[in-house]
Design an enzyme around this catalytic site. Structure first.
Site, short mmCIF file in Angstrom:
data_model
loop_
_atom_site.label_atom_id
_atom_site.label_comp_id
_atom_site.label_asym_id
_atom_site.label_seq_id
_atom_site.Cartn_x
_atom_site.Cartn_y
_atom_site.Cartn_z
N ASP A 1 -26.17 -29.36 47.93
CA ASP A 1 -24.75 -29.53 47.31
C ASP A 1 -24.86 -29.66 45.90
O ASP A 1 -25.69 -30.17 45.19
CB ASP A 1 -24.18 -30.88 47.96
CG ASP A 1 -22.53 -31.03 47.11
OD1 ASP A 1 -21.98 -30.53 47.69
OD2 ASP A 1 -22.62 -31.92 46.41
N SER B 1 -12.74 -33.77 47.98
CA SER B 1 -13.59 -34.76 47.59
C SER B 1 -12.70 -35.81 46.94
O SER B 1 -11.95 -35.63 45.96
CB SER B 1 -14.56 -34.40 46.58
OG SER B 1 -15.60 -35.40 46.18
N GLN C 1 -39.16 -38.97 47.04
CA GLN C 1 -37.79 -39.69 47.16
C GLN C 1 -37.09 -38.95 48.40
O GLN C 1 -36.71 -39.69 49.26
CB GLN C 1 -37.11 -39.94 46.20
CG GLN C 1 -37.63 -40.81 44.95
CD GLN C 1 -36.65 -40.63 43.68
OE1 GLN C 1 -35.86 -39.76 43.48
NE2 GLN C 1 -36.61 -41.95 42.95
N GLY D 1 -29.81 -38.09 47.07
CA GLY D 1 -30.10 -37.77 45.66
C GLY D 1 -31.45 -38.05 45.42
O GLY D 1 -32.22 -38.92 45.97
N LYS E 1 -34.06 -52.37 44.65
CA LYS E 1 -34.66 -52.59 43.60
C LYS E 1 -34.10 -53.08 42.39
O LYS E 1 -34.70 -53.48 41.57
CB LYS E 1 -34.70 -50.92 43.17
CG LYS E 1 -33.40 -50.20 42.50
CD LYS E 1 -33.69 -48.89 41.89
CE LYS E 1 -34.05 -47.95 42.89
NZ LYS E 1 -34.37 -46.38 42.37
N TYR F 1 -21.55 -30.64 37.46
CA TYR F 1 -22.76 -31.17 37.34
C TYR F 1 -23.65 -30.46 36.33
O TYR F 1 -23.95 -29.53 36.30
CB TYR F 1 -23.71 -31.11 38.71
CG TYR F 1 -23.17 -31.97 39.87
CD1 TYR F 1 -21.92 -32.77 39.60
CD2 TYR F 1 -23.74 -31.64 40.98
CE1 TYR F 1 -21.34 -33.45 40.80
CE2 TYR F 1 -23.08 -32.30 42.09
CZ TYR F 1 -21.87 -33.17 41.85
OH TYR F 1 -21.43 -33.80 42.95
#
Length: 357
Positions: A61, A164, A310, A304, A230, A66
């Protein structure tokens, strides 16, 4: 000589229909917001997408807004360089913030059509699978918006369209317009949904799920990193909050840490972490991702990542989904204390859950 493609192996990925459509999407997908084309460029982008694809993620996506289009460019470049077969991929992009001109933003027919063409050019693709209206545009008649996306689909530039961060009222209007004029309605809503932000996805959209079968492509399932744990002892220098502290969405989160509401959220994260580690043998991040994926209206959760590691770590959440039994979910609700109120029945007895509503 025929081109050789990298063979797609779904591994242990789970698949769901995207809303009411026949399109099957992975329960976890990869997004480019803030990372791909922004803080992550070049070979690292290729490594992230490569690892994602090799571990079952085949939906990617992005958006015209972006990194000012750079995310689309990087994603398109990597797809070509990796030799990924187009039919194995589900590519989605979003339109709203295309530039600085008066018609380079929003959802006018002009920008939807021109923006789609420019996105495809940056991606180096003939079509995307899903194109989203990145935000609602109350300055444009809904009929114009729906007709423009219908045109995009009829031209073969996209197979489906979605929204969205639209309100339920705006979604209802879009479906009404599509029904009245025989046009194609949106099939998915890309919304923020996580353990600390639930009302819209779980309450406001309830009639939209029920009436039209729409699904969600969830972003920010980890609440900007808050649900990773975190930030329990401060903001690390290499964290998303440190790198993007100027973004209003994240600045608001940072500012909340010094307030009672923010401290309450950090306490919730600590309690969730204890539950995750002691009873489920996972991290609080895995629990948070699995919890959103467990929702029956979630079509895919957009991950992400700024590093390949990750991606691999987040995918461990797949193993946690079946562990979320009714008993565990009840314990989570007791920790969160924020379950949206059900629709009132005004004293009438509840219907049999196994009967027709």
């Amino acid at each position: 000589m025929a081109q050789e493609y990298k063979v797609y192996d779904p591994k242990n990925m789970l698949f769901r229909r995207l809303g009411p459509s026949g399109l099957r999407v992975p329960v976890f997908s990869l997004g480019g917001w803030l990372t791909l084309g922004g803080t992550v460029l070049g070979d690292p982008v290729k490594e992230i997408i490569k690892v994602a694809f090799e571990n079952g993620i085949n939906m990617f996506d992005t958006a015209e807004g972006y990194a000012a289009g750079k995310s689309e460019e990087e994603m398109g470049r990597v797809i070509k360089e990796l030799g990924l077969r187009r039919t194995d991929l589900i590519i989605s992009t979003k339109l709203f913030w295309g530039g600085d001109g008066p018609n380079d933003t929003g959802l006018s027919r002009k920008h939807i059509i021109e923006g789609t063409k420019l996105s495809l050019k940056r991606l180096g693709l003939d079509y995307v699978d899903v194109i989203f209206a990145h935000r609602p545009d109350p300055t444009v008649p809904m009929e114009e918006v729906v007709r423009a996306f219908n045109h995009v689909i009829n031209q073969g530039w996209s197979f489906y369209w979605g929204t969205s961060e639209w309100s339920a009222q705006q979604l209802e209007e879009a479906h009404h317009v599509a029904h009245v004029y025989g046009l194609i309605a949106p099939i998915a809503e890309q919304c923020q949904h996580h353990m600390l932000h639930r009302e819209r996805a779980e309450q406001e959209y309830d009639p939209i799920y029920r009436n039209y079968g729409m699904g969600t492509t969830v972003f920010s399932a980890l609440a900007g990193g808050l649900l990773t744990g975190k930030y329990n002892k401060g903001i690390p220098d290499d964290s998303r909050l440190a790198k993007h502290a100027d973004l209003p969405f994240l600045k608001q989160l940072i500012d909340s840490f010094g307030e009672e509401e923010g401290r309450k959220k950090l306490k919730i994260v600590q309690d969730l972490n204890n539950l995750a580690q002691n009873e489920l043998g996972c991290s609080v991040a895995h629990l948070a991702l699995a919890w959103v994926a467990k929702n029956p209206n979630t079509s895919t959760v957009i991950l992400g990542a700024s590093k390949p590691e990750q991606v691999l770590d987040n995918l461990k959440a797949i193993e946690v989904i079946p562990k979320l039994t009714p008993a565990v979910l009840e314990k989570i609700e007791n920790i969160l204390g924020n379950k949206p109120d059900p629709v009132p029945t005004f004293g009438r007895p509840a219907l049999d859950k196994f009967g027709r509503l």
